[in-house]
Design an enzyme around this catalytic site. Structure first.
Site, PDB file in Angstrom:
ATOM      1  CG  ASN A 180       1.861  -5.490   3.694  1.00 12.35           C
ATOM      2  OD1 ASN A 180       1.242  -4.678   3.028  1.00 12.35           O
ATOM      3  ND2 ASN A 180       2.896  -6.172   3.207  1.00 12.35           N
ATOM      4  CE  LYS A 194      15.820  -2.379   1.923  1.00 13.67           C
ATOM      5  NZ  LYS A 194      14.665  -3.188   1.584  1.00 13.67           N
ATOM      6  CG  ASP A 220      10.680  -7.865   5.158  1.00 13.78           C
ATOM      7  OD1 ASP A 220      10.867  -7.353   4.040  1.00 13.78           O
ATOM      8  OD2 ASP A 220      10.546  -7.191   6.198  1.00 13.78           O
ATOM      9  CE  LYS A 263      -9.671 -24.713   6.283  1.00 11.64           C
ATOM     10  NZ  LYS A 263     -10.861 -25.195   6.931  1.00 11.64           N
ATOM     11  CG  PHE A 300       8.064   4.491  -0.761  1.00 12.91           C
ATOM     12  CD1 PHE A 300       8.404   4.781  -2.066  1.00 12.91           C
ATOM     13  CD2 PHE A 300       7.060   5.234  -0.146  1.00 12.91           C
ATOM     14  CE1 PHE A 300       7.766   5.793  -2.760  1.00 12.91           C
ATOM     15  CE2 PHE A 300       6.409   6.249  -0.828  1.00 12.91           C
ATOM     16  CZ  PHE A 300       6.758   6.533  -2.137  1.00 12.91           C
ATOM     17  CB  ALA A 331       5.738  -3.269  -3.697  1.00 12.63           C
ATOM     18  CG  ASP A 349      15.349  -5.747  -0.556  1.00 14.78           C
ATOM     19  OD1 ASP A 349      15.167  -4.927  -1.470  1.00 14.78           O
ATOM     20  OD2 ASP A 349      15.111  -5.506   0.646  1.00 14.78           O
ATOM     21  CB  ILE A 350      12.150  -6.170  -5.502  1.00 15.80           C
ATOM     22  CG1 ILE A 350      11.451  -7.526  -5.409  1.00 15.80           C
ATOM     23  CG2 ILE A 350      12.003  -5.565  -6.895  1.00 15.80           C
ATOM     24  CD1 ILE A 350       9.936  -7.459  -5.484  1.00 15.80           C
ATOM     25  CE  LYS A 367      13.834  -0.041   6.045  1.00 14.60           C
ATOM     26  NZ  LYS A 367      12.436   0.127   6.326  1.00 14.60           N
TER      27      LYS A 367
END
Ligand code: CTP
Length: 409
Positions: free
Chosen positions: A212, A345, A280, A290, A327, A276, A308-309, A341
């Site tokens: 991302n 979380k 997902d 390749k 975040f 970070a 999920d950390i 969230k």
């Protein structure tokens, strides 16, 4: 905690509120604080060096060149001597000089050469304070690390009402007391923090990956801000071009799984800040070679969920950090989604981050965020440099940690 023998360098600027410096000196002296003073040329229009010297019982420094001794005043040793420097009043003009790094007299030279914490106490007319130029300087100075005491709202010497009034000597004294109390607490605590930053890469084959736009800048700035507060900080970073301070231990990782493994190795910590942008999902199969183009126009890619950390940290029974901060990268319904969230979380604070705009958020030096706590209380920070945002978040975390710590002990 007693403030006895703490050393404060007081810089008295030019403004009608300069007279309040005399009351402050009295208050500091009563608490057995050591004071040295510098008074600027315009400060001398409002307060005489003699009155300052009478109260401090020490020399009042005036000019960079001393005509009496024909010697240069040592602007370096004045700053090195102090535990904290306070400037009052900090006028609009004085703030402008500091924001451009001007060193034209003893006061500005000492401040530019200083390695100490500096608190500015602004005092000016409401229009002057609210002027875009002053507000711009205010932001620049905060970004440089200057702290501000006030200004307050109230009736001014000029008869107008509004923001710009100088904080009272009592308020300045409380700031000073709080500053040293916090320093003292920090010295005994040895707090440890971990910060996750940057994107992760989830490889499909040896050369292709899913990732991302995250640059990791905000996370690096948060690690720097925590380090600046004296917190031992480890940064676990996905691929990024940022550079951390040498005090900060940096561990570079690639994938979400690597990041999680490193986080597990870093526990226990007192603070965890997950900035970070962790992928997902990862490809279910990573090809050793390749991947070749298929004859079909559409191909299916199977992905499996990454752990999920943030959730792992905040639901950790054995090693839950005292403060877990997440975040929320959102492009719509920013506050609403962030509030969901924080509940899902189990974190203590969530930083709602609008990543929909190109000139802030992902891959920019700027950000605009809201800090939301578990009770839904919101502290919004208008668009500013990521370093400024990081300092604000770090201070908030530390305040929360110290309050929680006090309540437990
Ligand atoms: N996070 C994490 N590990 C993951 C995914 C997210 O630690 N595998 C953390 C991020 O570091 C951030 C928070 O969770 O602190 C929210 O991340 P975000 O990408 O905003 O949300 P997601 O949980 O991924 O949910 P969604 O993508 O649906 O918004």
């Amino acid at each position: 905690m007693t403030l006895k023998n703490k050393k404060i360098l007081l810089i008295i600027g030019g403004g009608i509120s300069a007279y309040k410096s005399l009351d402050l000196i009295r208050l500091l002296k009563k608490n057995e604080i050591n004071i040295k003073t510098i008074i600027t040329k315009s400060g001398r229009e409002f307060v005489t060096p003699l009155s300052v010297t009478t109260l401090t019982k020490g020399r009042t420094y005036e000019d960079i060149f001393d005509t009496k001794t024909e010697a240069e005043i040592d602007h370096i040793s004045l700053s090195r001597w102090a535990d904290l420097i306070v400037v009052l009043p900090a006028t609009a003009n004085f703030m402008t000089k500091l924001s451009i790094g001007k060193a034209e007299d003893l006061a500005t030279t000492v401040l530019l050469a200083s390695n100490k914490d500096i608190a500015l106490v602004p005092a000016m007319n409401v229009r002057m304070w609210l002027h875009k130029a002053t507000q711009k300087n205010f932001k620049i100075l905060q970004d440089y690390g200057y702290d501000f005491i006030g200004p307050e709202k109230g009736e001014m010497a000029c008869g107008e009402y509004g923001e710009g009034k100088m904080s009272s000597p009592r308020q300045i004294y409380s700031y000073i007391k709080n500053y040293f109390d916090k320093k003292n607490l920090m010295k005994n605590k040895n707090f440890k923090a971990l910060v996750t930053a940057g994107p992760t890469r989830e490889y499909l084959d040896p050369i292709r990956y899913i990732s991302n736009e995250s640059s990791g800048k905000q996370g690096y700035e948060i690690a720097k801000a925590l380090d600046k507060l004296g917190i031992k900080t480890k940064l676990i970073s996905g691929p990024s071009n940022n550079v951390a301070n040498k005090n900060i231990k940096v561990k570079s990782v690639i994938s979400a799984k690597d990041m999680m493994d490193e986080v597990k190795k870093s526990l226990p910590v007192d603070i965890a800040v997950c900035t970070a942008a962790v992928a997902d999902y990862r490809p279910l199969i990573k090809s050793k070679n390749k991947l070749k183009k298929s004859s079909s126009n559409i191909i299916n890619l199977k992905l499996e969920k990454n752990s999920d950390i943030l959730e792992f940290l905040s639901k950790n029974n054995k090693f839950r950090p005292k403060i877990v901060v997440g975040f929320a990268a959102e492009t719509e319904n920013i506050i609403h989604n962030s509030k969901i969230k924080i509940k899902e979380k189990y974190c203590d604070l969530i930083i709602a981050n609008d990543v929909s705009k190109k000139n802030r958020g992902f891959n920019s030096d700027y950000n605009k965020v809201s800090i939301i706590d578990k009770n839904g209380k919101i502290h919004s920070i208008p668009k500013n440099k990521k370093s400024f945002i990081a300092n604000t978040i770090a201070k908030k975390i530390l305040d929360k940690l110290l309050v929680d710590d006090k309540n437990i002990n």
